[in-house]
Design an enzyme around this catalytic site. Sequence first.
Site, PDB file in Angstrom:
ATOM      1  N   HIS A   1       0.858  -1.188   0.000  1.00 54.14           N
ATOM      2  CA  HIS A   1       0.000   0.000   0.000  1.00 54.14           C
ATOM      3  C   HIS A   1       0.892   1.234   0.000  1.00 54.14           C
ATOM      4  O   HIS A   1       1.709   1.431   0.900  1.00 54.14           O
ATOM      5  CB  HIS A   1      -0.932  -0.013   1.224  1.00 54.14           C
ATOM      6  CG  HIS A   1      -2.030  -1.025   1.099  1.00 54.14           C
ATOM      7  ND1 HIS A   1      -2.570  -1.683   2.171  1.00 54.14           N
ATOM      8  CD2 HIS A   1      -2.684  -1.477  -0.007  1.00 54.14           C
ATOM      9  CE1 HIS A   1      -3.526  -2.508   1.732  1.00 54.14           C
ATOM     10  NE2 HIS A   1      -3.605  -2.403   0.419  1.00 54.14           N
ATOM     11  N   ALA A   2       0.696   2.063  -1.026  1.00 52.04           N
ATOM     12  CA  ALA A   2       1.661   3.110  -1.341  1.00 52.04           C
ATOM     13  C   ALA A   2       1.916   4.095  -0.203  1.00 52.04           C
ATOM     14  O   ALA A   2       3.042   4.502   0.037  1.00 52.04           O
ATOM     15  CB  ALA A   2       1.180   3.857  -2.581  1.00 52.04           C
TER      16      ALA A   2
ATOM     17  N   HIS B   1       2.418  -3.522   6.868  1.00 55.33           N
ATOM     18  CA  HIS B   1       1.489  -2.419   6.577  1.00 55.33           C
ATOM     19  C   HIS B   1       1.551  -1.394   7.702  1.00 55.33           C
ATOM     20  O   HIS B   1       2.156  -1.614   8.730  1.00 55.33           O
ATOM     21  CB  HIS B   1       0.044  -2.943   6.532  1.00 55.33           C
ATOM     22  CG  HIS B   1      -0.266  -3.811   5.363  1.00 55.33           C
ATOM     23  ND1 HIS B   1      -1.077  -3.393   4.338  1.00 55.33           N
ATOM     24  CD2 HIS B   1       0.110  -5.076   5.053  1.00 55.33           C
ATOM     25  CE1 HIS B   1      -1.185  -4.366   3.449  1.00 55.33           C
ATOM     26  NE2 HIS B   1      -0.473  -5.407   3.851  1.00 55.33           N
ATOM     27  N   SER B   2       0.821  -0.284   7.507  1.00 52.73           N
ATOM     28  CA  SER B   2       0.486   0.583   8.624  1.00 52.73           C
ATOM     29  C   SER B   2      -0.932   1.075   8.365  1.00 52.73           C
ATOM     30  O   SER B   2      -1.371   1.092   7.218  1.00 52.73           O
ATOM     31  CB  SER B   2       1.459   1.760   8.735  1.00 52.73           C
ATOM     32  OG  SER B   2       1.238   2.722   7.725  1.00 52.73           O
TER      33      SER B   2
ATOM     34  N   GLU C   1       0.478  -4.721  11.013  1.00 53.69           N
ATOM     35  CA  GLU C   1       0.178  -3.288  10.905  1.00 53.69           C
ATOM     36  C   GLU C   1       1.031  -2.562  11.940  1.00 53.69           C
ATOM     37  O   GLU C   1       0.927  -2.829  13.132  1.00 53.69           O
ATOM     38  CB  GLU C   1      -1.311  -3.023  11.199  1.00 53.69           C
ATOM     39  CG  GLU C   1      -2.275  -3.690  10.225  1.00 53.69           C
ATOM     40  CD  GLU C   1      -2.527  -2.871   8.963  1.00 53.69           C
ATOM     41  OE1 GLU C   1      -1.943  -1.768   8.828  1.00 53.69           O
ATOM     42  OE2 GLU C   1      -3.301  -3.345   8.114  1.00 53.69           O
TER      43      GLU C   1
HETATM   44 ZN   LIG Z   1      -2.022  -1.561   4.163  1.00 59.61          ZN
END
Ligand SMILES: [Zn+2]
Length: 532
Positions: free
Chosen positions: A265-266, A398-399, A484
């Site tokens: 995810h950018a 991710h975050s 995350e």
């Molecule tokens: Zn993500």
Amino acid sequence: MVNRIARLPLAVLFLTLLLLSGADARPRVHHADKPHPQPDNPDGPFLADFPPGDPRIPSSHARDFSAGRVRFDGEKLVRLTLRPHDDAEELRDLRDGLVFYLESALALDVWGVHRTDEGGFAVDFRCSDEQLRTVADTLGVEADKRVEMEVVNPDIQEAIDRENVRLLKAHVEKVKGMAKKPGKKPPPANPSNPSAWFKEYHPYPEILSFFSNLAAEHPSLATFTPSIGKTYEGRDIAAITISAVPAEARDALKVKQIWWQGMIHAREWISGATVQFLAHKLLTAHADESDPDHTWAVKVLNESEFTIIPTVNPDGYEYTWSRDRMWRKNRRPVTGSSAYGVDLNRNYPDGWGTGGASKNPYSEAYQGPSPLSEPEVKVLTSYFLSHMKRAVLAIDFHSYSQLVLRPLGYSSYPAPHDAKLKAVGDAARDAIRATSGKKYVSEREIDLYAASGTAEDWFYSVDVGKKTTEDRGGNGRVYGFTIELRPSANEGGWGGDGFILPPESIIPVGEEIWAAMKAVVPKVLDDPLVNK
Ligand SMILES: [Zn+2]
């Protein structure tokens, strides 16, 4: 600032959800090991229902990009809190219906779903005043004790502006330095000066230089592969492989393999910085006898191989630097619409299209027209299948919101190895807590929210296990996780700066995740998953 706006009558909400979503609103439950039905025409109904120009489609999708960077002035983060309910299933249905309504029907940008201390759920989403009124109007605004809606951050743009000023200053300093010495090249992405490198986030070309230089500094351990395949816009997706066992001996010695990937995810920049930190730490701890983790790194690299994908989604990542800091998806124009981008973490084939994603191309969680429709996911999955023959663990970083999520995301059917997956996830959580004091939550993804077509579920799938566990006669599985990173959803009352995590956090996050990996890696090497 907390501004209480609306209370929603649940009956109206349910009715709206039913009308909007038909039978596909919530994830259907499938047996994880059996094939599941795919929708016939995944894009059809949504393209028909939500043509461009429909007032329900957020204005951000029709912005004039020629004006330069996308701004989010006046856009806010809104939190819809679902209070605890006696009927846990009804609460989950309401949560999933609400996410569907916001993310899919209205194509609003949902930032996260999290548990409240009281035992309910909260859904955070970004919207303008106008969109907020649409949500309030559509759902009906009346007193209801079970739901509460509030603005938790009144100005999304503020954190972006702060970051822009900081990055611009750094850029000016760099240019000034170059001007003083004409002909001098910009400072290299220098892994031997980690305190300088991890002081800031970096654009994609610099990240590639960092990994290339890192491998060059540790030639007996690391191999940098500049391209394992191309993105939609033609950028190279890179990989680095690290092991102390000579490459030609790894098959014969049945060296087990571990996979870390970042930046699918950018806008989740910290996920890229974290895999940089992990790769750097693994190599420097091995090289430096005075490093407290030297013995550990030597042991682990003598018996395993790590493959790290620095940036799964370089097109999207570059776009967050040049145009839109909030971009999440890849950058492929969606055929038959004016929308751009597919959510790559909804485009993996396992469980694709089973409800925990959107069929609306304007949605941030758009699953794509078919599984593996996106070049980036094709490259990643085919490289995984060809390169990982003795895979034990794969983590997708991710975050944000501080979670260690385990399969399944698309089905409430319990994973056959849930006890082992849970033990590993809990070990990561506990190691983080012991290192930094930060509270991460370890749980099954579907217990928090439904997500279909994710990397995590694909890593753990039966099919991937068959092809990547030669050491277990093809009868194994891969421990798959989504982690995350910081901040938590309640940092500073709403999630701190959300995706705009200040760079001062890069090293602390790297250190807590390194501690988690030190707890997790020996566990999965000692006890790789095998089917019963
Ligand atoms: Zn993500």
